[in-house]
Scaffold this motif. Structure first.
Motif, PDB file in Angstrom:
ATOM      1  N   ALA A 126       0.747  -1.187   0.058  1.00 20.66           N
ATOM      2  CA  ALA A 126      -0.065  -0.161  -0.001  1.00 20.66           C
ATOM      3  C   ALA A 126       0.685   1.388  -0.058  1.00 20.66           C
ATOM      4  N   GLY A 127       2.198   1.057   0.178  1.00 20.39           N
ATOM      5  CA  GLY A 127       3.005   2.466   0.275  1.00 20.39           C
ATOM      6  C   GLY A 127       2.938   3.227  -1.011  1.00 20.39           C
ATOM      7  N   GLY A 128       2.661   2.492  -2.308  1.00 21.20           N
ATOM      8  CA  GLY A 128       2.512   3.239  -3.437  1.00 21.20           C
ATOM      9  C   GLY A 128       1.313   4.089  -3.403  1.00 21.20           C
ATOM     10  N   VAL A 129       0.232   3.766  -3.352  1.00 23.73           N
ATOM     11  CA  VAL A 129      -1.193   4.584  -3.069  1.00 23.73           C
ATOM     12  C   VAL A 129      -1.243   5.437  -2.101  1.00 23.73           C
ATOM     13  N   ILE A 130      -0.348   5.216  -1.067  1.00 23.91           N
ATOM     14  CA  ILE A 130      -0.553   6.355   0.046  1.00 23.91           C
ATOM     15  C   ILE A 130       0.407   7.411  -0.464  1.00 23.91           C
ATOM     16  N   VAL A 131       1.662   7.287  -1.035  1.00 24.91           N
ATOM     17  CA  VAL A 131       2.433   8.324  -1.673  1.00 24.91           C
ATOM     18  C   VAL A 131       1.828   8.988  -2.769  1.00 24.91           C
ATOM     19  N   SER A 132       1.040   8.152  -3.521  1.00 30.27           N
ATOM     20  CA  SER A 132       0.131   8.844  -4.698  1.00 30.27           C
ATOM     21  C   SER A 132      -0.621   9.829  -4.032  1.00 30.27           C
ATOM     22  N   TYR A 133      -1.447   9.230  -2.854  1.00 33.73           N
ATOM     23  CA  TYR A 133      -2.289  10.406  -2.295  1.00 33.73           C
ATOM     24  C   TYR A 133      -1.632  11.864  -2.073  1.00 33.73           C
ATOM     25  N   PHE A 134      -0.351  11.329  -1.264  1.00 31.54           N
ATOM     26  CA  PHE A 134       0.391  12.654  -0.707  1.00 31.54           C
ATOM     27  C   PHE A 134       0.820  13.327  -2.138  1.00 31.54           C
ATOM     28  N   GLU A 135       1.032  12.955  -3.287  1.00 33.59           N
ATOM     29  CA  GLU A 135       1.430  13.555  -4.740  1.00 33.59           C
ATOM     30  C   GLU A 135       0.171  14.271  -4.898  1.00 33.59           C
ATOM     31  N   TRP A 136      -0.996  13.629  -4.985  1.00 37.80           N
ATOM     32  CA  TRP A 136      -2.399  14.095  -5.301  1.00 37.80           C
ATOM     33  C   TRP A 136      -2.615  15.348  -4.611  1.00 37.80           C
ATOM     34  N   VAL A 137      -2.574  15.477  -3.140  1.00 35.51           N
ATOM     35  CA  VAL A 137      -2.786  16.411  -2.452  1.00 35.51           C
ATOM     36  C   VAL A 137      -1.852  17.711  -2.719  1.00 35.51           C
ATOM     37  N   GLN A 138      -0.625  17.103  -2.902  1.00 35.21           N
ATOM     38  CA  GLN A 138       0.544  18.384  -2.993  1.00 35.21           C
ATOM     39  C   GLN A 138       0.114  19.012  -4.469  1.00 35.21           C
ATOM     40  N   GLY A 139      -0.364  18.249  -5.451  1.00 37.41           N
ATOM     41  CA  GLY A 139      -0.550  19.000  -6.737  1.00 37.41           C
ATOM     42  C   GLY A 139      -2.029  19.821  -6.489  1.00 37.41           C
TER      43      GLY A 139
END
Length: 421
Positions: free
Chosen positions: A348-361
């Motif tokens: 799940a680490g990938g989707v967690i940091v994808s969420y972080f990237e989405w929020v940052q974007g």
């Protein structure tokens, strides 16, 4: 790797049915969660370098949107089919709910061997596929990411394609893109880092010293390669590694950094032809049955089956891939006392940091890599602790405990929102 498999989507449904029975879910909720909400199949032309035109088939499946916009990778592989994409989308729903991020599950795929296409052909294929599925995509609707056979450059092409259609830049329409155009620091290593964290936490729970662990990793791509390198760095002895070229083992420990360097420089980005003192070449099947403390299947689905489950000699399995263990094999492993950290938690680490990237974007405010990694670690460890407590209190395998938590969250969201109209 193995060939004749049960239907992947049937396996995903079987896993869901088990959780639904234990949760005593109402039939109305089961009916909704058992199937994808949307499925899009596309056949699209791509001009090849030789002047000919080939037609490719691709899919985008959204399983459930009750907890937020759809999230899931895009896979380029010859074996992609609609049922595989359906299963992967369903697993994404449970994964996002398990780590409690506000997404539903989706997945995409194109039937293609990316290694047989030039860079220009891959770009034209990616942009055309993005255009075909663009009716579903958007930061508030469906956010793709890389998966097997795709990478950050392809996400950049998708972002640019959607941005050209909109007439303005839309960074948050994909994740896993290059940092220079709005990607997140730490995203590339996130899935493998999460796998490493799960190995570390299991060792702690079992009272094992991390430096005593012998680890075997099947798959040496972004997930397996990163996990192997990080585990080597914290003191584990990685005694076996495999990729599409075969397996490699050394009881004294492999030089993971050297193998990564060799793979990165190889024309096919594999370990084909790799040799080193004390390293023995073996098959993928033999690698899975090596005597070890931790086995990390980080390649394709359905690698641990009823055929080889009785011969697995690992004490712990940490699933870096999606769906690497069939339900029948799962039962055998449980009966044999082998602890399995399930895919919806371990990778799940990938989707967690994808969420972080989405929020940052969306915010246009970016974090440093230490902040990203610290946030990832907090979520992964908190989720592991929650799943472990459920498993211990109810005397269940970790997979079932994880499914109970994830499915209940999605079911609660469905009930709270109600059925429209």
């Amino acid at each position: 790797m193995t060939s004749a498999h049960p239907n992947t989507f049937a396996i995903a449904q079987q896993q869901f049915d088990l959780a639904a029975d234990l949760l005593d879910l109402p039939q109305s909720i089961r009916a909704i969660l058992r199937v994808p909400q949307r499925e899009l199949s596309v056949n699209f032309p791509v001009k090849m370098d030789d002047g000919n035109t080939r037609v490719f088939t691709g899919y985008r499946v959204q399983h459930n949107l009750s907890r937020g916009p759809a999230k899931g990778g895009i896979r380029y592989h010859p074996s992609v089919d609609l049922d595989e994409v359906r299963a992967l989308a369903m697993w994404m729903t449970w994964k996002c709910a398990l780590v409690n991020i506000p997404y539903g599950g989706a997945k995409g795929g194109v039937i293609v061997n990316p290694q047989q296409l030039s860079l220009g052909e891959l770009e034209r294929l990616t942009r055309r596929f993005a255009t075909e599925i663009s009716i579903l995509l958007g930061p508030e609707k469906d956010i793709p990411a890389p998966d097997m056979g795709t990478n950050a450059q392809m996400m950049a092409w998708i972002m640019d394609t959607i941005s050209m259609h909109r007439g303005y830049t839309v960074p948050a329409v994909v994740t896993g893109k290059p940092v220079i155009i709005g990607g997140s620091l730490g995203r590339m290593e996130a899935t493998g880092r999460g796998v490493m964290l799960m190995v570390r936490e299991v060792a702690r729970r079992l009272g094992r010293n991390i430096t005593d662990l012998r680890v075997v990793v099947q798959g040496f791509g972004n997930v397996g390669g990163t996990a192997a390198l990080l585990l080597d760095q914290i003191g584990c002895r990685v005694i076996g590694i495999a990729d599409s070229s075969g397996g490699y083992t050394c009881p004294e420990g492999l030089d993971v950094a050297a193998m990564r360097s060799f793979s990165d420089q190889h024309p096919t980005h594999t370990l084909e032809g790799y040799t080193a003192p004390g390293v023995q070449a073996i098959s993928n099947a033999e690698l899975l049955e090596l005597d070890c403390d931790v086995l990390i299947p980080a390649a394709l689905e359905q690698q641990i089956t009823v055929t080889n489950a009785p011969h697995i000699r690992a004490a712990v399995i940490v699933e870096g891939a999606n769906g690497p263990t069939t339900p029948d094999a799962d039962q055998i492993l449980t009966e044999r006392g082998i602890l399995v950290v399930p895919d919806i938690l371990a990778n799940a680490g990938g989707v967690i940091v994808s969420y972080f990237e989405w929020v940052q974007g969306l915010q246009e405010f970016f974090w440093d890599e230490r902040d990203v990694n610290d946030r990832l670690e907090r979520i992964m460890i908190a989720t592991f602790e929650h799943v472990w407590q459920i498993a211990q209190s109810r005397h269940l395998p970790l997979r079932i405990a994880a499914y109970l938590l994830a499915v209940q969250r999605v079911a609660d969201a469905e009930v709270t929102r109600g059925v429209y109209p």
